[in-house]
Design a protein around this motif. Structure first.
Motif, mmCIF file in Angstrom:
data_model
loop_
_atom_site.group_PDB
_atom_site.id
_atom_site.type_symbol
_atom_site.label_atom_id
_atom_site.label_comp_id
_atom_site.label_asym_id
_atom_site.label_seq_id
_atom_site.Cartn_x
_atom_site.Cartn_y
_atom_site.Cartn_z
ATOM 1 N N LYS A 143 0.822 -1.204 0.000
ATOM 2 C CA LYS A 143 0.000 0.000 0.000
ATOM 3 C C LYS A 143 0.862 1.262 0.000
ATOM 4 C CE LYS A 143 -4.153 -1.976 2.067
ATOM 5 N NZ LYS A 143 -5.132 -1.883 3.190
ATOM 6 N N PHE A 144 2.047 1.187 0.611
ATOM 7 C CA PHE A 144 2.927 2.346 0.584
ATOM 8 C C PHE A 144 3.406 2.621 -0.836
ATOM 9 C CE2 PHE A 144 7.254 4.249 1.056
ATOM 10 C CZ PHE A 144 6.825 5.496 1.504
ATOM 11 N N VAL A 145 3.790 1.558 -1.547
ATOM 12 C CA VAL A 145 4.209 1.724 -2.943
ATOM 13 C C VAL A 145 3.070 2.320 -3.766
ATOM 14 C CG1 VAL A 145 4.970 0.526 -5.039
ATOM 15 C CG2 VAL A 145 5.878 -0.165 -2.804
ATOM 16 N N GLU A 146 1.875 1.795 -3.579
ATOM 17 C CA GLU A 146 0.713 2.279 -4.330
ATOM 18 C C GLU A 146 0.381 3.722 -3.972
ATOM 19 O OE1 GLU A 146 -1.457 -2.100 -4.812
ATOM 20 O OE2 GLU A 146 -2.165 -0.671 -3.292
ATOM 21 N N SER A 147 0.495 4.069 -2.691
ATOM 22 C CA SER A 147 0.207 5.438 -2.257
ATOM 23 C C SER A 147 1.187 6.426 -2.862
ATOM 24 C CB SER A 147 0.269 5.530 -0.731
ATOM 25 O OG SER A 147 -0.751 4.753 -0.136
ATOM 26 N N ALA A 148 2.478 6.063 -2.869
ATOM 27 C CA ALA A 148 3.487 6.944 -3.451
ATOM 28 C C ALA A 148 3.254 7.126 -4.944
ATOM 29 C CB ALA A 148 4.883 6.383 -3.193
ATOM 30 N N ALA A 149 2.921 6.032 -5.628
ATOM 31 C CA ALA A 149 2.660 6.104 -7.069
ATOM 32 C C ALA A 149 1.457 6.992 -7.362
ATOM 33 C CB ALA A 149 2.441 4.701 -7.617
ATOM 34 N N GLU A 150 0.445 6.903 -6.514
ATOM 35 C CA GLU A 150 -0.755 7.717 -6.721
ATOM 36 C C GLU A 150 -0.462 9.198 -6.521
ATOM 37 O OE1 GLU A 150 -5.306 8.163 -4.910
ATOM 38 O OE2 GLU A 150 -4.048 6.457 -4.325
ATOM 39 N N VAL A 151 0.344 9.513 -5.519
ATOM 40 C CA VAL A 151 0.686 10.911 -5.256
ATOM 41 C C VAL A 151 1.563 11.477 -6.370
ATOM 42 C CG1 VAL A 151 2.019 12.421 -3.731
ATOM 43 C CG2 VAL A 151 0.460 10.737 -2.758
ATOM 44 N N ALA A 152 2.555 10.704 -6.812
ATOM 45 C CA ALA A 152 3.497 11.189 -7.822
ATOM 46 C C ALA A 152 2.915 11.221 -9.221
ATOM 47 C CB ALA A 152 4.745 10.314 -7.808
ATOM 48 N N LYS A 153 1.854 10.453 -9.429
ATOM 49 C CA LYS A 153 1.217 10.335 -10.748
ATOM 50 C C LYS A 153 2.257 9.860 -11.774
ATOM 51 C CE LYS A 153 -2.299 13.722 -9.534
ATOM 52 N NZ LYS A 153 -3.207 12.678 -9.049
ATOM 53 N N SER A 154 2.511 10.643 -12.805
ATOM 54 C CA SER A 154 3.412 10.172 -13.865
ATOM 55 C C SER A 154 4.872 10.516 -13.598
ATOM 56 C CB SER A 154 2.995 10.784 -15.205
ATOM 57 O OG SER A 154 3.077 12.199 -15.162
ATOM 58 N N GLU A 155 5.147 11.218 -12.502
ATOM 59 C CA GLU A 155 6.512 11.653 -12.226
ATOM 60 C C GLU A 155 7.303 10.559 -11.511
ATOM 61 O OE1 GLU A 155 6.637 16.297 -11.624
ATOM 62 O OE2 GLU A 155 5.172 15.428 -10.253
ATOM 63 N N LYS A 156 8.607 10.630 -11.646
ATOM 64 C CA LYS A 156 9.467 9.624 -11.026
ATOM 65 C C LYS A 156 9.634 9.868 -9.529
ATOM 66 C CE LYS A 156 12.274 7.412 -14.529
ATOM 67 N NZ LYS A 156 13.627 6.927 -14.836
ATOM 68 N N ILE A 157 9.998 8.786 -8.840
ATOM 69 C CA ILE A 157 10.168 8.820 -7.389
ATOM 70 C C ILE A 157 11.567 8.335 -7.033
ATOM 71 C CG2 ILE A 157 9.297 7.973 -5.164
ATOM 72 C CD1 ILE A 157 6.653 7.307 -6.613
ATOM 73 N N SER A 158 12.214 9.027 -6.099
ATOM 74 C CA SER A 158 13.438 8.525 -5.482
ATOM 75 C C SER A 158 13.031 7.793 -4.208
ATOM 76 C CB SER A 158 14.390 9.677 -5.130
ATOM 77 O OG SER A 158 14.898 10.289 -6.290
ATOM 78 N N TRP A 159 13.400 6.521 -4.112
ATOM 79 C CA TRP A 159 13.068 5.709 -2.949
ATOM 80 C C TRP A 159 14.304 5.574 -2.076
ATOM 81 C CZ3 TRP A 159 8.010 3.697 -2.742
ATOM 82 C CH2 TRP A 159 7.275 3.829 -3.924
ATOM 83 N N VAL A 160 14.145 5.734 -0.768
ATOM 84 C CA VAL A 160 15.291 5.667 0.131
ATOM 85 C C VAL A 160 14.880 4.978 1.430
ATOM 86 C CG1 VAL A 160 14.833 7.983 1.058
ATOM 87 C CG2 VAL A 160 17.130 7.012 1.229
ATOM 88 N N SER A 161 15.758 4.116 1.923
ATOM 89 C CA SER A 161 15.408 3.334 3.116
ATOM 90 C C SER A 161 16.643 2.718 3.757
ATOM 91 C CB SER A 161 14.421 2.220 2.741
ATOM 92 O OG SER A 161 14.042 1.475 3.885
ATOM 93 N N MET A 162 16.485 2.330 5.009
ATOM 94 C CA MET A 162 17.463 1.478 5.690
ATOM 95 C C MET A 162 17.096 0.011 5.491
ATOM 96 S SD MET A 162 17.715 3.518 9.327
ATOM 97 C CE MET A 162 16.011 3.122 9.767
ATOM 98 N N ASP A 163 15.894 -0.227 4.955
ATOM 99 C CA ASP A 163 15.330 -1.581 4.848
ATOM 100 C C ASP A 163 14.720 -1.792 3.466
ATOM 101 O OD1 ASP A 163 15.729 -2.204 7.755
ATOM 102 O OD2 ASP A 163 14.229 -0.627 8.013
#
Length: 235
Positions: A143-163
């Motif tokens: 759901k987090f992946v889907e939520s980020a995709a919905e917010v960003a729409k067609s724009e790219k996302i930089s993903w960052v994590s310790m995990d």
């Protein structure tokens, strides 16, 4: 002085301007209630400093475990009252997002929240600043992946994590990979970046005091969940 006790991978650091004088990470099973003060004293001692010489405290205010965050913030409140110093509350997720590289318009920061969930937040890049879109959340990885995709729409996302592993096995992630996106793995030692964000906030006049400092746990405590569950059943 920067402090992160949001989960077992905590750390403390002493900074002078942007320079990290000393950092110590929590690498034992010892509770923060007994580890934190000696670690802080160790950082100060190796930097040749006394607590009286600390100008301000930057504390990770969450999200994270109730016990860990509470110990960290309670300690900082006590020191701030005793020494009359300022406090900056810093989001651990913002401290993750601040390390994202690349030029994507959006940044999605997350880390393991256990129980099959992640703590996550989505940010919009505005020049050199990050503006959070919506609230910090505790959510299933898919759901987090889907939520980020919905917010960003067609724009790219930089993903960052310790995990990174928390989302890369999800079916929803495959669509992001096809866009050439990846998860940037960063160190679990967050105190240095928390300190740098704290310094930036102080320079802008953004700080709090011991009375106003509050935690952002995001997830309800087990005690609250248990109590509400029993209340719903009339117990």
């Amino acid at each position: 002085m920067a402090i992160d006790t949001c989960d077992a991978r905590g750390s403390v650091a002493v900074l002078r301007d942007e320079a990290v004088l000393k950092v110590l990470s929590h690498e034992t099973a010892e509770d923060y209630s007994s580890w934190l003060l000696p670690a802080v004293e160790g950082c100060l001692g190796r930097g040749g400093l006394q607590m009286e010489e600390v100008d301000a405290y930057a504390a990770a205010a969450g999200p994270g475990s109730f016990t860990g965050v509470r110990v960290g913030l309670t300690s900082v409140k006590a020191w701030a009252e005793v020494y009359g110093k300022k406090i900056v509350a810093v989001s651990r997720l913002e401290a993750l997002a601040a390390e994202a590289s690349g030029e994507a318009a959006w940044v999605a920061a997350y880390f393991n929240a256990q129980r099959g969930q992640v703590f996550g937040a989505i940010y919009r890049r505005n020049g050199t600043c990050l503006e959070r879109s919506g609230d910090e959340m505790v959510i299933a990885p898919r759901k987090f992946v889907e939520s980020a995709a919905e917010v960003a729409k067609s724009e790219k996302i930089s993903w960052v994590s310790m995990d990174a592993e928390c989302i890369v096995a999800e079916e929803a992630w495959k669509a992001r990979e096809r866009r050439g996106e990846r998860v940037e793995s960063v160190s679990s030692v967050r105190a240095p970046m928390i300190g740098r964000l704290g310094l930036a906030a102080l320079a802008e006049g953004r700080f709090t005091d011991a009375l106003a400092l509050d935690a952002n746990y995001v997830r309800r405590s087990d005690a609250e969940i248990f109590w509400k569950g029993n209340a719903a059943h009339g117990r």
